[in-house]
Design a protein around this motif. Structure first.
Motif, mmCIF file in Angstrom:
data_model
loop_
_atom_site.group_PDB
_atom_site.id
_atom_site.type_symbol
_atom_site.label_atom_id
_atom_site.label_comp_id
_atom_site.label_asym_id
_atom_site.label_seq_id
_atom_site.Cartn_x
_atom_site.Cartn_y
_atom_site.Cartn_z
ATOM 1 N N LEU A 134 0.844 -1.083 -0.096
ATOM 2 C CA LEU A 134 0.086 0.112 -0.065
ATOM 3 C C LEU A 134 0.714 1.191 -0.025
ATOM 4 C CD1 LEU A 134 -2.802 -1.164 2.508
ATOM 5 C CD2 LEU A 134 -2.974 -0.825 0.046
ATOM 6 N N GLN A 135 2.172 1.146 0.264
ATOM 7 C CA GLN A 135 3.142 2.345 0.012
ATOM 8 C C GLN A 135 3.005 2.621 -1.173
ATOM 9 O OE1 GLN A 135 6.915 1.065 1.070
ATOM 10 N NE2 GLN A 135 7.079 -0.491 -0.483
ATOM 11 N N TYR A 136 2.856 2.224 -2.164
ATOM 12 C CA TYR A 136 2.773 2.586 -3.716
ATOM 13 C C TYR A 136 1.360 3.082 -4.018
ATOM 14 C CZ TYR A 136 6.486 -0.821 -3.720
ATOM 15 O OH TYR A 136 7.731 -1.656 -3.670
ATOM 16 N N ALA A 137 0.392 3.132 -3.234
ATOM 17 C CA ALA A 137 -1.007 3.577 -3.558
ATOM 18 C C ALA A 137 -0.990 5.070 -3.913
ATOM 19 C CB ALA A 137 -1.849 3.462 -2.256
ATOM 20 N N PRO A 138 -0.428 6.049 -3.022
ATOM 21 C CA PRO A 138 -0.539 7.397 -3.611
ATOM 22 C C PRO A 138 -0.050 7.523 -4.926
ATOM 23 C CG PRO A 138 0.299 7.281 -1.407
ATOM 24 C CD PRO A 138 0.536 5.913 -1.839
ATOM 25 N N ALA A 198 1.683 -6.699 -10.742
ATOM 26 C CA ALA A 198 0.450 -7.528 -10.221
ATOM 27 C C ALA A 198 -0.623 -6.509 -9.930
ATOM 28 C CB ALA A 198 0.841 -8.533 -9.143
ATOM 29 N N ILE A 199 -0.019 -5.327 -9.265
ATOM 30 C CA ILE A 199 -1.238 -4.461 -8.856
ATOM 31 C C ILE A 199 -1.900 -3.916 -10.220
ATOM 32 C CG2 ILE A 199 -1.542 -2.474 -7.820
ATOM 33 C CD1 ILE A 199 0.668 -3.034 -5.678
ATOM 34 N N GLY A 200 -0.935 -3.818 -11.205
ATOM 35 C CA GLY A 200 -1.354 -2.943 -12.431
ATOM 36 C C GLY A 200 -2.366 -3.948 -13.153
ATOM 37 N N ASP A 201 -1.908 -5.286 -13.061
ATOM 38 C CA ASP A 201 -2.883 -6.277 -13.656
ATOM 39 C C ASP A 201 -4.482 -6.141 -13.067
ATOM 40 O OD1 ASP A 201 -0.747 -7.150 -15.233
ATOM 41 O OD2 ASP A 201 -0.370 -8.694 -14.165
ATOM 42 N N ALA A 202 -4.267 -5.983 -11.534
ATOM 43 C CA ALA A 202 -5.336 -5.936 -11.116
ATOM 44 C C ALA A 202 -6.309 -4.730 -11.382
ATOM 45 C CB ALA A 202 -5.254 -6.089 -9.415
ATOM 46 N N LEU A 203 -5.733 -3.820 -11.635
ATOM 47 C CA LEU A 203 -6.388 -2.657 -12.115
ATOM 48 C C LEU A 203 -6.626 -2.504 -13.466
ATOM 49 C CD1 LEU A 203 -4.145 -0.102 -9.924
ATOM 50 C CD2 LEU A 203 -6.750 -0.884 -9.480
ATOM 51 N N GLY A 204 -6.104 -3.350 -14.367
ATOM 52 C CA GLY A 204 -6.217 -3.310 -15.977
ATOM 53 C C GLY A 204 -5.247 -2.154 -16.455
ATOM 54 N N ASP A 268 -7.982 -8.331 -4.409
ATOM 55 C CA ASP A 268 -8.929 -8.127 -3.337
ATOM 56 C C ASP A 268 -8.667 -6.319 -2.860
ATOM 57 O OD1 ASP A 268 -9.618 -10.687 -3.052
ATOM 58 O OD2 ASP A 268 -8.399 -11.204 -1.410
ATOM 59 N N HIS A 269 -7.444 -5.801 -3.127
ATOM 60 C CA HIS A 269 -7.429 -4.329 -2.683
ATOM 61 C C HIS A 269 -7.263 -3.518 -3.803
ATOM 62 C CE1 HIS A 269 -6.545 -5.141 1.593
ATOM 63 N NE2 HIS A 269 -6.344 -6.300 1.312
ATOM 64 N N ALA A 270 -7.799 -3.874 -5.256
ATOM 65 C CA ALA A 270 -7.671 -2.844 -6.145
ATOM 66 C C ALA A 270 -8.226 -1.504 -5.676
ATOM 67 C CB ALA A 270 -8.238 -3.671 -7.309
ATOM 68 N N ALA A 271 -9.466 -1.511 -5.156
ATOM 69 C CA ALA A 271 -10.059 -0.272 -4.952
ATOM 70 C C ALA A 271 -9.151 0.525 -4.090
ATOM 71 C CB ALA A 271 -11.372 -0.730 -4.052
ATOM 72 N N ASP A 272 -7.913 0.172 -3.339
ATOM 73 C CA ASP A 272 -7.183 0.789 -2.493
ATOM 74 C C ASP A 272 -6.167 1.744 -3.391
ATOM 75 O OD1 ASP A 272 -8.361 0.027 -0.033
ATOM 76 O OD2 ASP A 272 -6.953 -1.700 0.202
ATOM 77 N N PHE A 273 -6.063 1.365 -4.700
ATOM 78 C CA PHE A 273 -5.107 2.017 -5.414
ATOM 79 C C PHE A 273 -5.878 2.651 -6.646
ATOM 80 C CE2 PHE A 273 -3.088 -1.794 -3.727
ATOM 81 C CZ PHE A 273 -1.819 -1.335 -3.677
#
Length: 275
Positions: A134-138, A198-204, A268-273
């Motif tokens: 989540l440190q990458y979220a901002p 992987a976060i990018g994949d979850a976000l498309g 599961d946490h896509a909305a956080d990003f």
């Protein structure tokens, strides 16, 4: 009654949900009950160590996060009938560890307080949390396609917070865990750059990790790390570059369900990003 400290934290909240789903009475301790947003079936109580009866009366078990642990609090818990304490400790506490590391000192001290308390105890020692990403979220919420961070090749086996909660549930509800130390990890090694992908994949989205010189890393990259601890943290991360992490099967052994991979956590946490 099971008392859960840190009930609004990632692991604590997941544990409260699990215990309620299992039909167990839960007293959820939080600094600000009015803003906690916890399920209505939980007994939500302000965490005031100066009022131990409100915290522990009628309870038999307590789940503790490290900042809550003090010798007087443990004595009060025992006096009011608590028999078993389960601590969310750290994987840094192990044989041969750097005992001067501030994270080690904090958790080893809490473990010793609990050993000395006269309570039965179980220690959960997870290594890296998936929620550290989540440190990458901002940066990701800002909309760019690049994500700055240190040590692209640093390897870990990050664990989903709900897998920690699932283990805690079993330890609290099942017999036979007294005096046990459970080391917890995710199921597979993944690098920092791969986590961002992987976060990018979850976000498309296609996200690219851009490595930053650790000497230039600061609060913008590690907003939740106390400044005095950042240097030691970066040293620890540097040691994981190209080094296979510890991987345990403890989650599956204790819960019957395999630990979830990082890509599942990212979904599961896509909305956080998202903005």
């Amino acid at each position: 009654m099971i008392v859960v400290t840190g009930a609004t934290g990632n692991v604590g909240r997941a544990l409260v949900d699990r215990l309620l789903a299992a039909g167990r009475p839960v007293r959820a301790l939080t600094r600000d009950p009015a803003r906690a947003g916890l399920p209505g079936r939980a007994e939500v109580v302000a965490f005031r160590p100066d009022d131990p009866a409100a915290l522990f009366a009628g309870a038999t078990h307590v789940f503790l996060y490290v900042q809550a642990v003090t010798a007087p609090l443990l004595a009060a818990a025992r006096e009011h009938g608590v028999r078993h304490a389960v601590l969310l400790s750290s994987g840094l506490v192990q044989e041969g560890a750097d005992e001067t590391h501030p994270i080690h000192v904090m958790h080893a001290t809490a473990e010793q307080h609990i050993r000395d308390s006269g309570l039965a105890w179980t220690f959960l020692r997870p290594n890296g949390f998936a929620t550290n990403a989540l440190q990458y979220a901002p940066q990701i919420r800002a909309g760019g396609d690049t994500v700055r961070g240190v040590y692209a090749g640093a390897l870990s086996a990050p664990i989903h917070e709900d897998d920690i909660a699932a283990v805690a549930e079993r330890v609290l509800l099942d017999d036979g865990h007294e005096g046990a130390v459970h080391r917890l990890t995710g199921p597979a090694a993944i690098g920092n750059a791969e986590q961002v992908a992987a976060i990018g994949d979850a976000l498309g989205r296609k996200l690219t990790f851009v490595e930053v010189d650790p000497a230039e890393a600061g609060p913008d990259l590690f907003p939740h790390v106390p400044p005095g601890m950042l240097g030691r943290l970066l040293d620890s991360v540097a040691q994981t570059v190209g080094t296979p992490p510890e991987i345990t099967g403890t989650v599956e052994e204790l819960t019957g369900t395999p630990a979830r991979a990082f890509d599942r956590w990212a979904r599961d946490h896509a909305a956080d990003f998202r903005p």
